[in-house]
Every structure is written in structure tokens, then in C-alpha cells.
Scaffold this active site. Structure first.
Site, PDB file in Angstrom:
ATOM      1  N   TYR A 226      26.100 -13.075  -6.199  1.00  0.00           N
ATOM      2  CA  TYR A 226      26.813 -12.048  -5.448  1.00  0.00           C
ATOM      3  C   TYR A 226      25.989 -10.767  -5.419  1.00  0.00           C
ATOM      4  O   TYR A 226      25.531 -10.284  -6.459  1.00  0.00           O
ATOM      5  CB  TYR A 226      28.182 -11.758  -6.073  1.00  0.00           C
ATOM      6  CG  TYR A 226      29.194 -12.871  -5.930  1.00  0.00           C
ATOM      7  CD1 TYR A 226      28.966 -13.976  -5.107  1.00  0.00           C
ATOM      8  CD2 TYR A 226      30.405 -12.813  -6.619  1.00  0.00           C
ATOM      9  CE1 TYR A 226      29.901 -14.988  -4.986  1.00  0.00           C
ATOM     10  CE2 TYR A 226      31.351 -13.820  -6.496  1.00  0.00           C
ATOM     11  CZ  TYR A 226      31.095 -14.908  -5.686  1.00  0.00           C
ATOM     12  OH  TYR A 226      32.026 -15.917  -5.566  1.00  0.00           O
ATOM     13  N   GLY A 227      25.859 -10.217  -4.220  1.00  0.00           N
ATOM     14  CA  GLY A 227      25.096  -8.990  -4.030  1.00  0.00           C
ATOM     15  C   GLY A 227      23.737  -9.260  -3.423  1.00  0.00           C
ATOM     16  O   GLY A 227      23.200 -10.369  -3.489  1.00  0.00           O
TER      17      GLY A 227
END
Length: 424
Positions: free
Chosen positions: A145-146
């Protein structure tokens, strides 16, 4: 006096002069667990209580009396929560861990879409603050995530450190499988569920989160190229080393989940205690068999997309030609996948039933949809909400205090076309 409810926290803020006089009144400093913030405006002290007992109530009354006498002539900001928040908690399936009935998902943290970060670091920390204030202790993230990967985990770790929250007060879940680009272009062993990749990723996840263990570690997908025996052996090693408490599995076919459980049982390995499928009232495709396994094996279900990508909030409308009419910027106007995944004929019938129930109980469609998931009685169900703002999160939390009658629940089930075995 201003009263603010936060997660079992009572916070007293006062000026430096008042603080000095308070000490002169011999209020013992040991009665506070931590001095958490100092600034030019004053000093904040936090005292953690469990459910208020008679002794706790007496202590609070003594503190308030002391404050009134010590700072009667000075400006005082007193923030005191004498009752715990209205969050409900549940045991996570067959584990010994207690979690809030809502989990907060952080997949938007640091994610870039068309050159724009969906949730930046400041917004992420504001959302995590809101989770804390509402009593949400269950945080879901993943190593990918990210942008670049790992940013979501890092921001969560920084939030824990910056706010001074105790690690034991938060249940952290992360995942492994997808190619990881946090250190550059992924190599041939930077994905999958082989021993090498899992071992590398757990170390990175723990470092970014600033912790020495995870409460829950999911496999993000099934790996057809790695024997499940190797995957489960490696994950079992992590549990026995204390780096992971429990194991989870995300989306996969029901037979694959069954195969993994069988392998664990035969080999004497740790098994999956939690799953994370896409499950909501509007989507009935390919989930029944998977949920049957969860129900039979006492496995908790933490569904992602519990509001069907926003469809179950009621913000989408149906045009005469059947097309989806969406607010500006909403997901329905951004991708064709939305219509294919969420807006079947059955989904519109479910939304109609959800909106009807919402009118009856004076709630929003989102709250009814979340409560419908929490009320599943075949397995523990903890929806993962991905609110974009603290206001949206507050609306989601409102589902916890909502009650649906059997008739209301069954009307939503009927709109889904569920038979007697249903999903409840």
C-alpha cells in the site's frame, strides 16, 4: 469545561502556572500513565482507565475537586472522558484477540491516482486519530500500500510513535504476496509466497511499522507457483518466533482455502484464523462456498469493500437507460469495473431494500449495510472501512449502535436472493 470522548483516555490540559499549582496541591504524578505532549499552550496528561469502577469514579471526582481548587483563578482547559466510547468489541473468530467491530483499512494512504495522492500523510494521521477517538483498535494495511510501496505501513508506524500510543492498544494486520517496489524495480524473488519473499517482507513490514510483531499476517493472494506446504511452514515459523500472532488469507477459491487448512492440520502447522474476501450485501458472486468454509471452520471474516465501492451509500442513481449516474469524482464515474462488479440487477434491488430499512431506523444506507455485515451469525464478521475523511468515519462508526430487526435483516437477504442457508 469541554468533554471529548476518546479511546478509554481522559486528558487534562492546563497552563504551566496551573500545572505548578496543581503539583503544590499534591496530586500525585504517579496517578497519570504518561506525559504525552508539551507546548506553549500547556501540558497534557493522559490517564487510561478500563470500564469505570466505583474506585475509578471516586478518583476522578477527587481529581476534579483538586483541579477546581488549584486553578480556580486561572484559565483552564479540561478535557475529560468519564465514559468509554460507544464502540463494540468482539473476539476475532477462533483467536484470543479482541477487536473493534469495525476495522480501518489504509489502502489509500500514499496511493497516487493520476498524479494526485489520495490520502497524504497529514490526512492519514487525522484519520488514525479519528479511529482512536472512536475506539477502533483494528488497523489493516499491506506491504504494497502506497506509492512507493510500504508508505502506508510507515505512516502508521510514525503515527503510533508521534502520538505515544502503546503498541498493545492496537491490533495491526498486514499482508504479503504482490511484487514489492519499495526498494526499486521488483526482482524475481520480490513477489509470491515462497520462503525467501515472505522472510524479506516480514522484516520490512515490522521495521516500517516500528514494531517487533504483527497481530495478523495475511497472504494477499494464493500463489500457484509455490507449494502451499512451503508457505504454511514459513508462516508457522514466524508465529513460533513471535513475529506474527495469527495468520489470515485474502481472496481465493474456496477449494484453495480448504487445501491450506487441510495442509496445516495434516502437517501440524498454524492455520488461517481470519479471511479477507470481498463481501457485501450487493455482491453475491463467487463468495458463498468461501463463506461456507469460514462458517464450518470458525474462521473470522473481515470483508473488504463492505459498501460495494460506495454503491451502498446510496450516492449513485440509475438512469432510465440503466446507466449509473454518479457524483463527480465518485468511483462509478472513474472505471467500467465499478458497473461490472457492483451494479447488477440484484445489486439495485439490494440497494432499494437497504434504503427502505435506513428510512425505518433513521440511519444512512452505509450504516445499514455495515450493520448487516456485523450481524452475520454464521461467523464473526468485522468489516474493513476505508473512509476518506473523519466525517465519513464517524458515519461508519454510527453503524455500531444501530439495531436491525430480524425482518429488516431478512428483507436485505431476500433482495440478494439468499436461500435458507443464506449468509447470515
Amino acid at each position: 469545561m469541554e468533554v471529548v470522548h476518546s479511546q478509554n483516555v481522559k486528558t487534562i490540559s492546563l497552563t504551566d502556572d496551573a500545572s505548578d499549582r496543581l503539583r503544590a496541591e499534591k496530586l500525585e504524578e504517579e496517578s497519570f500513565s504518561d506525559v504525552v505532549r508539551r507546548s506553549t499552550e500547556g501540558v497534557s496528561l493522559e490517564q487510561y482507565y478500563g470500564a469505570p469502577s466505583d474506585e475509578t469514579a471516586d478518583e476522578l471526582e477527587t481529581i476534579i475537586d483538586c483541579l477546581s481548587q488549584a486553578v480556580a483563578a486561572s484559565p483552564l482547559v479540561l478535557t475529560l472522558a468519564t465514559e468509554p466510547p460507544s464502540m463494540e468489541y468482539t473476539t476475532l473468530g477462533n483467536t484470543g484477540t479482541t477487536v473493534s467491530k469495525l476495522c480501518f483499512g489504509t489502502w489509500r494512504f500514499g496511493k497516487e491516482s493520476d498524479g494526485t495522492v489520495e490520502t497524504n500523510r497529514e490526512e492519514a494521521h487525522d484519520l488514525l486519530d479519528a479511529c482512536w477517538e472512536h475506539g477502533i483498535n483494528f488497523i489493516d494495511t499491506a506491504n504494497v500500500y502506497g506509492d512507493p510501496n510500504g508508505k502506508s505501513e510507515r505512516w502508521i508506524g510514525e503515527w503510533l510513535e508521534d502520538r505515544g500510543h502503546h503498541r498493545e492498544d492496537v491490533v495491526l494486520a498486514s499482508k504479503v504476496y504482490f511484487p514489492y517496489d519499495g526498494r526499486g524495480e521488483p526482482g524475481p524473488n520480490d513477489s509470491g509466497l515462497g520462503r525467501k519473499h515472505i522472510r524479506a517482507q516480514i522484516e520490512g513490514t515490522l521495521e516500517r511499522l516500528g514494531t517487533d510483531y504483527l497481530d495478523l499476517y495475511y497472504i494477499h493472494r494464493w500463489d500457484d507457483d509455490t507449494p502451499i506446504r512451503e508457505t504454511m511452514r514459513t508462516l508457522t515459523e514466524l508465529v513460533r518466533e513471535g513475529k506474527v500472532h495469527y495468520l489470515g488469507a485474502s481472496s481465493m477459491a474456496a477449494w484453495k482455502l480448504t487445501k491450506a487448512l487441510w495442509t496445516s492440520d495434516v502437517e501440524g502447522l498454524e492455520r488461517f484464523d481470519v479471511t479477507q474476501p470481498m463481501f457485501n450485501a450487493a455482491n453475491t458472486d463467487d463468495v458463498g462456498d468461501y463463506l461456507d468454509v469460514c462458517a464450518d471452520q470458525d474462521i473470522a471474516v473481515c470483508p473488504y469493500s463492505p459498501l460495494a465501492g460506495g454503491f451502498l451509500t446510496g450516492k449513485y442513481e440509475r438512469a432510465e437507460d440503466g446507466a449509473v449516474v454518479a457524483p463527480d469524482g465518485a468511483r462509478g464515474s472513474l472505471t467500467d469495473l465499478f458497473e461490472d462488479r457492483y451494479t447488477s440487477e440484484t445489486a439495485w434491488e439490494v440497494l432499494e431494500a437497504v434504503e427502505s430499512v435506513a428510512d425505518e431506523v433513521d440511519a444512512t444506507p452505509a450504516q445499514v449495510s455495515l450493520r448487516w455485515l456485523m450481524d452475520q451469525d454464521r461467523f464473526t464478521c468485522v468489516p474493513i472501512v476505508g473512509a476518506r475523511t473523519p466525517d465519513q468515519l464517524e458515519e461508519n462508526v454510527g453503524a455500531v449502535s444501530l439495531e436491525l430487526s430480524d425482518d429488516q435483516f431478512e428483507r436485505i437477504d431476500a433482495a440478494r436472493g439468499a436461500d435458507e442457508s443464506g449468509y447470515r
